[in-house]
Design a protein around this motif. Structure first.
Motif, PDB file in Angstrom:
ATOM      1  N   PRO A 211      -7.725  -6.092  -3.106  1.00 30.96           N
ATOM      2  CA  PRO A 211      -8.708  -7.182  -3.005  1.00 30.96           C
ATOM      3  C   PRO A 211      -8.062  -8.559  -2.848  1.00 30.96           C
ATOM      4  N   ARG A 212      -6.925  -8.765  -3.522  1.00 35.30           N
ATOM      5  CA  ARG A 212      -6.212 -10.043  -3.384  1.00 35.30           C
ATOM      6  C   ARG A 212      -5.738 -10.228  -1.942  1.00 35.30           C
ATOM      7  N   GLU A 213      -5.199  -9.175  -1.357  1.00 33.76           N
ATOM      8  CA  GLU A 213      -4.760  -9.257   0.038  1.00 33.76           C
ATOM      9  C   GLU A 213      -5.937  -9.527   0.971  1.00 33.76           C
ATOM     10  N   ALA A 214      -7.071  -8.913   0.691  1.00 32.05           N
ATOM     11  CA  ALA A 214      -8.259  -9.134   1.523  1.00 32.05           C
ATOM     12  C   ALA A 214      -8.739 -10.582   1.423  1.00 32.05           C
ATOM     13  N   ARG A 215      -8.729 -11.136   0.204  1.00 28.69           N
ATOM     14  CA  ARG A 215      -9.121 -12.544   0.028  1.00 28.69           C
ATOM     15  C   ARG A 215      -8.150 -13.486   0.745  1.00 28.69           C
ATOM     16  N   GLU A 216      -6.859 -13.201   0.624  1.00 33.70           N
ATOM     17  CA  GLU A 216      -5.856 -14.040   1.293  1.00 33.70           C
ATOM     18  C   GLU A 216      -5.978 -13.960   2.801  1.00 33.70           C
ATOM     19  N   ALA A 217      -6.282 -12.786   3.326  1.00 34.91           N
ATOM     20  CA  ALA A 217      -6.473 -12.632   4.772  1.00 34.91           C
ATOM     21  C   ALA A 217      -7.712 -13.381   5.234  1.00 34.91           C
TER      22      ALA A 217
ATOM     23  N   ALA B 202      -4.621   2.531  -9.375  1.00 37.44           N
ATOM     24  CA  ALA B 202      -5.742   1.708  -9.836  1.00 37.44           C
ATOM     25  C   ALA B 202      -5.412   0.230  -9.668  1.00 37.44           C
ATOM     26  N   TRP B 203      -4.202  -0.163 -10.054  1.00 35.06           N
ATOM     27  CA  TRP B 203      -3.783  -1.564  -9.895  1.00 35.06           C
ATOM     28  C   TRP B 203      -3.823  -1.963  -8.420  1.00 35.06           C
ATOM     29  N   TYR B 204      -3.330  -1.086  -7.560  1.00 33.60           N
ATOM     30  CA  TYR B 204      -3.339  -1.407  -6.134  1.00 33.60           C
ATOM     31  C   TYR B 204      -4.769  -1.615  -5.636  1.00 33.60           C
ATOM     32  N   TYR B 205      -5.656  -0.665  -5.933  1.00 27.51           N
ATOM     33  CA  TYR B 205      -7.015  -0.734  -5.386  1.00 27.51           C
ATOM     34  C   TYR B 205      -7.905  -1.762  -6.072  1.00 27.51           C
TER      35      TYR B 205
ATOM     36  N   SER C 184       0.827  -1.209   0.000  1.00 31.06           N
ATOM     37  CA  SER C 184       0.000   0.000   0.000  1.00 31.06           C
ATOM     38  C   SER C 184       0.859   1.255   0.000  1.00 31.06           C
ATOM     39  N   GLU C 185       1.838   1.307   0.874  1.00 31.76           N
ATOM     40  CA  GLU C 185       2.714   2.476   0.955  1.00 31.76           C
ATOM     41  C   GLU C 185       3.529   2.654  -0.324  1.00 31.76           C
ATOM     42  N   LEU C 186       4.035   1.546  -0.852  1.00 28.70           N
ATOM     43  CA  LEU C 186       4.813   1.620  -2.085  1.00 28.70           C
ATOM     44  C   LEU C 186       3.973   2.174  -3.233  1.00 28.70           C
TER      45      LEU C 186
END
Length: 119
Positions: free
Chosen positions: A108-114, A100-103, A47-49
């Protein structure tokens, strides 16, 4: 470091506004340099990057636009569709694309993995 970065950025943009060419041009290097250092230091946090890279491209576009006005090529025709300052849309667009790629993809990928990790 972030506070110094803001100071340099403000001095650069004030110089642009007041048409202090030399100071505005000199402020590009420290403003962009610190933005790159900040992006490098946050490279392990997606996110920061993403946000810091968007800032790098924003400063790049902003600096190019300033230079186009300082050196009088902001209205110089480039091709059939654009003029000098409008080329700043390229780094602005790259920064927007990173966010845009991040959001749309990374977050979403990080949210699914979590979510899977908690099951």
């Amino acid at each position: 470091m972030e506070n110094t970065h803001i100071l340099f950025w403000l001095v650069k943009d004030i110089s642009w506004c007041l048409v202090w060419k030399l100071l505005g041009i000199l402020m590009i290097a420290p403003t962009l340099g610190i933005a790159l250092v900040i992006a490098w230091r946050t490279r392990h946090l997606k996110s920061e990057l993403a946000h810091n890279l968007a800032i790098v491209f924003w400063i790049t576009a902003n600096s190019y636009w300033m230079l186009s006005e300082f050196f009088g090529f902001e209205n110089a025709p480039i091709g059939h569709l654009t003029d000098g300052k409008h080329l700043a849309v390229i780094p602005f667009g790259i920064g927007l694309g990173i966010l845009a790629w991040y959001y749309l993809v990374t977050k979403p990928r990080e949210a699914r993995e979590a979510q899977v990790a908690t099951l």
